[in-house]
Design a protein around this motif. Structure first.
Motif, short mmCIF file in Angstrom:
data_model
loop_
_atom_site.label_atom_id
_atom_site.label_comp_id
_atom_site.label_asym_id
_atom_site.label_seq_id
_atom_site.Cartn_x
_atom_site.Cartn_y
_atom_site.Cartn_z
N GLY A 163 3.69 -14.52 -7.01
CA GLY A 163 2.67 -13.95 -7.87
C GLY A 163 1.23 -14.28 -7.51
O GLY A 163 0.33 -14.08 -8.32
N GLU A 164 1.01 -14.75 -6.29
CA GLU A 164 -0.36 -15.14 -5.92
C GLU A 164 -1.19 -13.91 -5.52
O GLU A 164 -1.66 -13.78 -4.38
CB GLU A 164 -0.32 -16.17 -4.78
N LEU A 165 -1.40 -13.05 -6.49
CA LEU A 165 -2.14 -11.81 -6.27
C LEU A 165 -3.58 -12.09 -5.83
O LEU A 165 -4.20 -11.27 -5.14
CB LEU A 165 -2.15 -10.97 -7.56
N GLY A 166 -4.11 -13.23 -6.22
CA GLY A 166 -5.48 -13.58 -5.83
C GLY A 166 -5.64 -13.80 -4.34
O GLY A 166 -6.75 -13.73 -3.81
N HIS A 167 -4.52 -14.05 -3.67
CA HIS A 167 -4.61 -14.40 -2.25
C HIS A 167 -3.95 -13.37 -1.35
O HIS A 167 -3.28 -13.69 -0.38
CB HIS A 167 -4.07 -15.81 -2.03
N ILE A 168 -4.14 -12.08 -1.71
CA ILE A 168 -3.75 -11.01 -0.80
C ILE A 168 -5.02 -10.46 -0.17
O ILE A 168 -6.09 -10.46 -0.78
CB ILE A 168 -2.94 -9.89 -1.49
N LEU A 169 -4.88 -10.02 1.08
CA LEU A 169 -6.03 -9.53 1.84
C LEU A 169 -6.48 -8.17 1.32
O LEU A 169 -5.68 -7.24 1.24
CB LEU A 169 -5.65 -9.41 3.32
N ILE A 170 -7.77 -8.07 0.98
CA ILE A 170 -8.31 -6.80 0.48
C ILE A 170 -9.41 -6.27 1.41
O ILE A 170 -9.46 -5.09 1.72
CB ILE A 170 -8.88 -6.98 -0.95
N ARG A 171 -10.29 -7.18 1.86
CA ARG A 171 -11.37 -6.78 2.77
C ARG A 171 -11.34 -7.72 3.98
O ARG A 171 -11.79 -8.87 3.87
CB ARG A 171 -12.73 -6.92 2.09
N PRO A 172 -10.82 -7.24 5.13
CA PRO A 172 -10.72 -8.12 6.31
C PRO A 172 -12.05 -8.77 6.68
O PRO A 172 -12.07 -9.86 7.25
CB PRO A 172 -10.23 -7.17 7.41
N ASP A 173 -13.17 -8.14 6.35
CA ASP A 173 -14.48 -8.70 6.67
C ASP A 173 -15.15 -9.29 5.42
O ASP A 173 -16.36 -9.47 5.39
CB ASP A 173 -15.37 -7.61 7.29
N GLY A 174 -14.36 -9.61 4.42
CA GLY A 174 -14.91 -10.06 3.15
C GLY A 174 -15.28 -11.54 3.14
O GLY A 174 -15.10 -12.25 4.13
#
Lengths: 333, 333
Positions: free
Chosen positions: B162-173
């Motif tokens: 459930g670690e939704l906070g630690h999925i990649l969303i912006r590779p350059d973020g």
């Protein structure tokens, strides 16, 4: 060993893999038939029912007792209602296949999803055996996954769980068959690898736009070479990368990195013990698994690293999973 | 209604929310205590046990019968072994809290994870009631999720699901507290929104690098304003965006888009009927839910759109979930 068997069918866009599977998971008989989807969905349903009847008859002729029927199809499958909601490859739309089959054969029938059934089989009989939390990822023309916990594959609320191919990986990435940009499937499926290699090797002489991918969510794909191109397969790209060819190395590395991003996301959400990779691309062996393990390790911070292993059941996994679904339903009141 | 109650404790980095909850899910008594983590993990464990004993005594004094104990903590929690594997906020590392507590109180004890317990409560008693597939997403200083199916929250193989906070969303973020770049938590948590707003509003006069986020995977955060900055909270950014302020509008829109990307990924994998948003950021109401629903709808192609609803149990959710875990274990042999 008893003489009781499940009749199992894995219906794909091209062919049907069919078997009689006993209660120990042993295949007692196997046969294959063309699906021939061009005839329309009604004819395909009729073929499925006829083939299933034939298998039940074959079982009885061999002194076996067919006790249940399992059918799996691609796409969106509502297992609770027994309805093939949407299978683009097979041409199904809201087909109540479970009830049609149980009425025809008089056997308790389970309808399932091909990738989820394959994952179920790998988790219980194959590469994920003896680990309780498994993610099965099928990488072929499309990418799809099945999350199997305690021997049961998650279906989701509408029969559409596990669409790992359609998670966002590169916001500025290529357009996917589903209509969005940057999906994992558009970056790391076998068809994406082949397409990207074709783009890069023909870019100088071919100014036409890249051929659009028309991959359906159930993994069908009509990507092909553009005019004047010779399509190199993903397996060939892997081989050329292993041989050190520059463009192939780049294409393969980019696909592995995208796949590692996707698997890291899945691990953050699912926290599995084992990831089983199946489908055509997984046959690249060490050329895939070695860099992918390293790239996945790079991306995991506080999470435990899952085992990353190849599938072992090959293209029989879906059919074995259909048999498991058929037998499982007998245990649920 | 019987006189039987569960003793429930939700232990956080700052305080403990404690209650006596009856078998109908009704809170019969509630109290709060400081956690005071500065004293070290042994002292915190002793406080937990003393508070639990006090609650059991209070129950008996009120004519109630304590029949089970439930404790939830943040971080990585191995529910099967009853061990708080890693709770940075509370200072726990491999604490066998379940067995310590059951030895002290003589009650059957369940140890759980705070966000998963909160999700369990929202799914069974709160906003997700009557839908079988729920994703609960807590958005505060960190972002975490709980996937609840048929009234049970997925724990994962190692207690880290459930670690939704630690999925990649912006590779350059931006860099996340976990060490990677572009995680959802670094883009759309309350602390990320506040930090981004501070960066954009002080960029002209403040050339220092942005303060690093030190968010732990369990949601703790030590992000603060840099020298000379006045930190505007995420709630204030939301209010300023609603009032039409340009920078706030941009920051809020970017956070909503990142959140929509994260929820779309979760929906592709989980296929839930309902997404329940909780935590501080969810209190932004229509200012969050209206644009987020639209952005999520934009991202879903062949998937069914989940209901997107606010949590209703507030900060009691974790404690209620602890009670549910306590009572559930009595039904499992």
């Amino acid at each position: 060993m008893t003489g009781e068997v499940a009749v199992a069918l894995d219906v794909g866009g091209t062919g049907m893999k069919c078997a009689l599977v006993d209660t120990d998971g042993v295949v007692r008989h196997a046969e294959r038939h063309p699906t021939d989807t061009g005839r329309g969905p009604d004819a395909v349903v009729e073929t499925i029912l006829t083939v299933a009847e034939g298998l039940a008859g074959k079982a009885r002729a061999d002194g076996l007792t067919p006790i249940a029927l399992g059918i799996v199809v691609p796409g969106v499958v509502d297992e609770a209602r027994g309805v093939a909601v949407w299978s683009a490859n097979v041409g199904f739309r809201d087909v109540p296949l479970r009830d049609l089959a149980s009425a025809r054969l008089g056997l308790p029938t389970a309808l399932g999803h091909d990738v989820r059934a394959g994952g179920l089989a790998e988790a219980r009989l194959g590469a994920g055996r003896a680990t309780g939390h498994v993610l099965f990822v099928a990488i072929g023309t499309g990418i799809a996954a099945a999350h199997v916990v305690a021997g049961s594959a998650a279906t989701g609320a509408h029969g559409a769980a596990g669409e790992l191919g359609h998670i966002l990986i590169r916001p500025d990435g290529p357009v996917c068959g589903c209509g969005r940009s940057g999906c994992l499937e558009a970056l790391a499926s076998a068809s994406a690898v082949a397409r990207r290699y074709a783009e890069l090797t023909t870019a100088v002489t071919d100014a036409e736009p890249a051929a659009g991918v028309t991959t359906a969510p159930d993994g069908g794909s009509a990507a092909g070479p553009g005019p004047g191109r010779t399509m190199v397969t993903a397996a060939q790209v892997a081989a050329r990368a292993a041989a050190g060819e520059e463009v192939a190395t780049r294409v393969w590395r980019e696909a592995v990195e995208a796949l590692a991003d996707g698997l890291a996301t899945a691990q953050a959400l699912f926290d599995v013990a084992t990831i089983v990779l199946g489908g055509g691309l997984a046959q690249a062996g060490a050329g895939l698994f070695d860099p992918l393990r390293a790239a996945l390790r790079d991306r995991l911070t506080f999470h435990r690293e899952p085992q990353l292993v190849p599938a072992v059941l090959g293209d029989e996994a879906g059919c074995l999973g259909a048999a498991l679904l058929a037998l499982d339903q007998l245990e649920t009141p």
